[in-house]
Design a protein around this motif. Structure first.
Motif, PDB file in Angstrom:
ATOM      1  N   UNK A 123       9.643   4.749  -4.583  1.00 48.66           N
ATOM      2  CA  UNK A 123       8.361   4.409  -3.806  1.00 48.66           C
ATOM      3  C   UNK A 123       7.703   5.930  -3.447  1.00 48.66           C
ATOM      4  N   UNK A 124       9.084   6.792  -2.705  1.00 45.43           N
ATOM      5  CA  UNK A 124       7.750   8.691  -2.646  1.00 45.43           C
ATOM      6  C   UNK A 124       7.797   8.602  -4.484  1.00 45.43           C
ATOM      7  N   UNK A 125       7.228   8.400  -5.281  1.00 43.61           N
ATOM      8  CA  UNK A 125       7.260   8.482  -7.029  1.00 43.61           C
ATOM      9  C   UNK A 125       5.780   8.609  -7.105  1.00 43.61           C
ATOM     10  N   UNK A 126       5.844   7.005  -6.774  1.00 50.21           N
ATOM     11  CA  UNK A 126       5.034   5.938  -7.188  1.00 50.21           C
ATOM     12  C   UNK A 126       4.336   4.592  -6.278  1.00 50.21           C
ATOM     13  N   UNK A 127       4.864   4.916  -5.687  1.00 50.38           N
ATOM     14  CA  UNK A 127       4.484   3.794  -4.189  1.00 50.38           C
ATOM     15  C   UNK A 127       3.663   4.463  -2.740  1.00 50.38           C
ATOM     16  N   UNK A 128       4.211   4.394  -2.240  1.00 47.46           N
ATOM     17  CA  UNK A 128       3.498   4.904  -0.785  1.00 47.46           C
ATOM     18  C   UNK A 128       2.293   5.933  -1.385  1.00 47.46           C
ATOM     19  N   UNK A 129       1.334   5.854   0.127  1.00 45.95           N
ATOM     20  CA  UNK A 129       0.334   6.634   0.282  1.00 45.95           C
ATOM     21  C   UNK A 129      -0.054   7.990  -0.991  1.00 45.95           C
ATOM     22  N   UNK A 130      -0.726   8.770  -1.183  1.00 45.67           N
ATOM     23  CA  UNK A 130      -0.725  10.483  -1.988  1.00 45.67           C
ATOM     24  C   UNK A 130       0.419  10.491  -2.672  1.00 45.67           C
ATOM     25  N   UNK A 131       0.941   9.661  -3.061  1.00 45.65           N
ATOM     26  CA  UNK A 131       2.255   9.798  -4.477  1.00 45.65           C
ATOM     27  C   UNK A 131       2.247  10.541  -5.210  1.00 45.65           C
ATOM     28  N   UNK A 132       2.604  11.447  -5.926  1.00 46.88           N
ATOM     29  CA  UNK A 132       2.534  12.015  -6.777  1.00 46.88           C
ATOM     30  C   UNK A 132       2.304  11.377  -8.262  1.00 46.88           C
ATOM     31  N   UNK A 133       2.237  10.064  -8.042  1.00 46.98           N
ATOM     32  CA  UNK A 133       2.175  10.004  -9.500  1.00 46.98           C
ATOM     33  C   UNK A 133       1.815   8.136  -9.085  1.00 46.98           C
ATOM     34  N   UNK A 134       1.277   7.450  -7.917  1.00 46.91           N
ATOM     35  CA  UNK A 134       0.300   6.409  -7.437  1.00 46.91           C
ATOM     36  C   UNK A 134       0.141   5.620  -8.467  1.00 46.91           C
ATOM     37  N   UNK A 135       0.625   4.609  -8.263  1.00 45.35           N
ATOM     38  CA  UNK A 135       0.323   3.999  -9.297  1.00 45.35           C
ATOM     39  C   UNK A 135      -0.959   2.914  -8.476  1.00 45.35           C
ATOM     40  N   UNK A 136      -1.694   1.845  -9.182  1.00 46.07           N
ATOM     41  CA  UNK A 136      -2.660   0.962  -8.783  1.00 46.07           C
ATOM     42  C   UNK A 136      -1.803  -0.654  -8.523  1.00 46.07           C
ATOM     43  N   UNK A 137      -2.250  -0.648  -7.071  1.00 45.94           N
ATOM     44  CA  UNK A 137      -1.291  -1.935  -6.914  1.00 45.94           C
ATOM     45  C   UNK A 137      -2.322  -1.930  -4.798  1.00 45.94           C
ATOM     46  N   UNK A 138      -1.576  -3.390  -5.285  1.00 47.48           N
ATOM     47  CA  UNK A 138      -2.083  -3.844  -3.594  1.00 47.48           C
ATOM     48  C   UNK A 138      -1.841  -3.290  -2.752  1.00 47.48           C
ATOM     49  N   UNK A 139      -2.490  -3.447  -1.406  1.00 44.59           N
ATOM     50  CA  UNK A 139      -1.899  -2.516   0.226  1.00 44.59           C
ATOM     51  C   UNK A 139      -0.431  -3.746   0.020  1.00 44.59           C
ATOM     52  N   UNK A 140      -0.362  -5.352   0.039  1.00 44.19           N
ATOM     53  CA  UNK A 140       0.506  -6.015   0.676  1.00 44.19           C
ATOM     54  C   UNK A 140       1.883  -5.935  -0.642  1.00 44.19           C
ATOM     55  N   UNK A 141       1.189  -5.678  -2.098  1.00 44.09           N
ATOM     56  CA  UNK A 141       2.606  -4.772  -1.982  1.00 44.09           C
ATOM     57  C   UNK A 141       3.292  -4.332  -2.384  1.00 44.09           C
ATOM     58  N   UNK A 142       2.574  -2.931  -1.664  1.00 41.89           N
ATOM     59  CA  UNK A 142       2.616  -2.220  -1.602  1.00 41.89           C
ATOM     60  C   UNK A 142       3.968  -1.575   0.227  1.00 41.89           C
ATOM     61  N   UNK A 143       3.294  -2.892   1.137  1.00 39.42           N
ATOM     62  CA  UNK A 143       3.855  -3.145   2.020  1.00 39.42           C
ATOM     63  C   UNK A 143       5.588  -3.515   2.005  1.00 39.42           C
ATOM     64  N   UNK A 144       5.605  -5.308   1.261  1.00 47.67           N
ATOM     65  CA  UNK A 144       6.624  -5.576   1.214  1.00 47.67           C
ATOM     66  C   UNK A 144       7.535  -4.412   0.165  1.00 47.67           C
ATOM     67  N   UNK A 145       7.250  -4.146  -0.680  1.00 50.11           N
ATOM     68  CA  UNK A 145       8.146  -2.601  -1.187  1.00 50.11           C
ATOM     69  C   UNK A 145       9.181  -1.917  -0.032  1.00 50.11           C
ATOM     70  N   UNK A 146       7.871  -1.349   0.423  1.00 46.20           N
ATOM     71  CA  UNK A 146       8.384  -0.367   1.626  1.00 46.20           C
ATOM     72  C   UNK A 146       9.794  -1.462   2.377  1.00 46.20           C
TER      73      UNK A 146
END
Length: 223
Positions: A148-171
């Motif tokens: 989550x810290x590496x790829x998902x959260x906003x401004x993550x160092x290796x942030x992937x391109x997924x929608x906001x809803x999916x990000x929230x669900x993962x969180x």
């Protein structure tokens, strides 16, 4: 963010190296008048590109095989660096999974994504594959937070391109991590790679070179 950068890149400019070679040094704006020097430059450019790909592949293969070398130094050491036969390389074009299942193919694809500035996509996919194999509940939670810290959260160092809803669900899901925490995001990233990066990889200079019948025999290469 990374995948958004990745999509517009055309197959004619497969890597930042391509750009550096094509637009730097000898190939300036007025150089199209002379066909012979242009062909010579083109040949040199092709050799430089292939050499760069081989360097990147050696790096990725070496890093990914460190643990295997300790277990089987004699058996695995030479195989890891063996160029696939043209027939074997051609199998990668039949299905994306064929490419990902081949160690050399995976390293080649990863090097290609690095050249397109979207290496985070394959890194996230591989992290998810490793995550799904984790058995310890404690390790599952710690790995989930790291992904989550590496790829998902906003401004993550290796942030992937997924929608906001999916990000929230993962969180929400990583609070009580399960093996399916990242399933939706992994499918999304897999689809992006399969539909965008994978076809461009198959058109790349390096892959086309692998599919050609080698003029030198494999026995001669080994010497």
């Amino acid at each position: 963010a990374g995948a958004a950068q990745c999509a517009p890149v055309r197959s004619a400019m497969q890597s930042s190296l391509f750009l550096a070679v094509r637009h730097g040094g000898r190939m300036e704006r007025g150089s199209r008048r002379r066909s012979e020097p242009e062909e010579a430059d083109k040949g040199r450019m092709k050799r430089t590109i292939i050499k760069d790909w081989k360097t990147r592949l050696s790096y990725f293969l070496q890093n990914s095989s460190n643990s295997n070398k300790r277990k089987s130094k004699k058996a695995g050491k030479h195989r890891n660096y063996f160029r696939p036969s043209p027939e074997e390389a051609q199998l990668w074009s039949e299905a994306f999974d064929e490419l990902l299942a081949n160690k050399y193919g995976l390293a080649a694809f990863r090097a290609f994504l690095k050249s397109e500035f979207c290496e985070e996509n394959i890194e996230f996919w591989l992290a998810c594959e490793d995550f799904k194999k984790t058995k310890s509940p404690q390790k599952l939670t710690s790995k989930a937070k790291k992904i989550y810290n590496d790829f998902i959260e906003k401004e993550a160092p290796k942030e992937i391109n997924i929608d906001f809803q999916t990000k929230n669900l993962i969180a929400q899901n990583i609070q009580e991590a399960t093996h399916s925490c990242f399933s939706a995001a992994q499918k999304r990233v897999y689809s992006l790679m399969e539909n965008n990066s994978y076809p461009r990889f198959l058109e790349s200079e390096f892959y086309q070179e692998l599919c050609k019948k080698a003029p030198i025999s494999r026995a001669a290469q080994a010497t």
